[in-house]
Design a protein around this motif. Structure first.
Motif, short mmCIF file in Angstrom:
data_model
loop_
_atom_site.label_atom_id
_atom_site.label_comp_id
_atom_site.label_asym_id
_atom_site.label_seq_id
_atom_site.Cartn_x
_atom_site.Cartn_y
_atom_site.Cartn_z
N ARG A 133 8.62 12.53 -10.65
CA ARG A 133 8.78 12.73 -9.21
C ARG A 133 7.41 13.02 -8.59
O ARG A 133 6.60 13.75 -9.16
CB ARG A 133 9.73 13.91 -8.95
N LYS A 182 12.47 19.70 -4.60
CA LYS A 182 12.71 19.00 -5.87
C LYS A 182 14.15 18.51 -5.97
O LYS A 182 14.41 17.38 -6.39
CB LYS A 182 12.39 19.94 -7.04
N HIS A 218 9.25 7.97 -7.08
CA HIS A 218 9.70 8.22 -8.44
C HIS A 218 9.17 7.09 -9.32
O HIS A 218 9.11 5.93 -8.89
CB HIS A 218 11.23 8.28 -8.53
N TYR A 256 16.75 10.03 -5.16
CA TYR A 256 16.44 8.94 -6.07
C TYR A 256 17.67 8.47 -6.83
O TYR A 256 17.86 7.26 -7.06
CB TYR A 256 15.34 9.31 -7.07
N CYS A 289 14.96 15.57 -3.33
CA CYS A 289 14.26 14.32 -3.64
C CYS A 289 14.82 13.69 -4.92
O CYS A 289 14.94 12.47 -5.01
CB CYS A 289 12.76 14.57 -3.76
N SER A 290 15.16 14.51 -5.90
CA SER A 290 15.76 13.98 -7.12
C SER A 290 17.14 13.39 -6.83
O SER A 290 17.50 12.32 -7.34
CB SER A 290 15.87 15.08 -8.19
N ASP A 294 5.48 16.21 -10.22
CA ASP A 294 6.43 16.64 -11.23
C ASP A 294 5.76 17.68 -12.14
O ASP A 294 4.60 17.53 -12.52
CB ASP A 294 6.87 15.43 -12.06
#
Length: 312
Positions: free
Chosen positions: A249, A49, A165, A56, A52-53, A193
């Motif tokens: 996500r 998490k 996303h 983005y 990947c966040s 998400d």
């Protein structure tokens, strides 16, 4: 109705029969189910998490200059001028990139590559365990589905990960998050998400939420599993709705056949003739790439009429 939630840890315990029945129900009646206690370390999911966040955030400015954003801005401006506008039906409000074993991965944030390599290895093992449960429920030998996907071990399965996303959308009435479709391949494992919803599955003519659930892995069956099961398992239509608030996500991993794999029904339903033709997965993907958002049944027919790929 809610998408089935299955405690995968019970597959190896006293409640195995009940768990197998739950998996069968998810495959036969939904095409979607969620796994909890699936064996993937929660610490790893937290790292996934995070990276990947962060990835983005590095891409966010580029998304604001992307075609979906420009198109939506043009529609809103036309509306302000008093012009009639219609929702866009040929693009999606999402930022995506793909991870395969042989393509270039983001190097920023620094932990991205290591974390996602570890995650993909865990997902591949989980997919194979799910496929073995499907084999058993279908009355097939253990490993039959994997063997079909890999040409009896000659080729590696096609295993890809789509990192997506869905940023906040100011006008969700004018654009889709992700258009309705079925997945082309085999077994899809989604780490979605756990706070921002939007994923829906079509069940008995009604669109239902795939409810966000912390640390769960959503499983859905693709077109190739439908063929192998001779229609007993159906690939399910699903979509993502754009949201005004929240940045959704989505990390989907696809355990698909090798492009050289010949796919045909492996299940004999009481001696009934096979309902699906045999085809090579690479040929199917050629058809699917052009008709992803259209009815799936004509795809099965079209691939048989298309020029054939020589099998290895």
């Amino acid at each position: 109705m809610v998408v089935p939630v299955i405690d995968f840890s019970k597959l190896d315990g006293a409640e195995r029969a009940e768990t197998m029945a739950q998996i069968a129900d998810g495959c036969e009646n939904w095409g979607f189910f969620q796994l909890v206690n699936h064996g993937i370390p929660l610490e790893l999911l937290d790292r996934v998490k995070k990276v990947c966040s962060e990835s983005y955030r590095l891409r966010e400015a580029a998304f604001r200059q992307s075609e979906p954003v420009r198109t939506l801005e043009a529609l809103v401006e036309a509306e302000r001028r008093g012009e009639a506008v219609a929702p866009v039906d040929d693009m999606d409000w999402e930022d995506i990139f793909y991870l395969h074993d042989d393509n270039q991965w983001p190097s920023d944030p620094p932990a991205f590559k290591e974390t996602m390599r570890e995650y993909r290895a865990e997902l591949k093992k989980l997919a194979e365990r799910v496929m073995e449960a499907m084999d058993e429920n279908l009355g097939l030998d253990k490993g039959r589905m994997k063997a079909a996907f890999t040409c009896d071990g000659i080729h590696a399965p096609t295993f890809g990960t789509k990192v997506s996303h869905y940023p906040p959308c100011p006008r969700p009435d004018l654009v889709t998050g992700l258009r309705a479709h079925t997945d082309a391949g085999g077994v899809i494992l989604l780490f979605q998400d756990d706070k921002v919803g939007g994923l829906e599955v079509l069940k008995d003519g009604e669109w239902l939420d795939v409810q966000p659930l912390a640390d769960a892995i959503v499983v859905n069956t693709g077109d190739q599993v439908e063929v192998l099961s001779n229609g007993r398992y159906r690939s399910a239509w699903h979509r993502v709705l754009p949201m005004r608030n929240g940045n959704r996500r989505s990390i989907a991993s696809f355990y698909n056949p090798a492009f050289e794999a010949a796919i045909s029904p492996a299940v004999d339903e009481g001696g009934a003739a096979a309902s699906y033709p045999e085809f090579v997965f690479g040929d199917y993907m050629d058809v699917y790439s052009k008709h992803k958002f259209e009815a799936k049944e004509p795809r099965f027919e079209a691939v048989v009429k298309a020029p054939k790929t020589a099998q290895a």
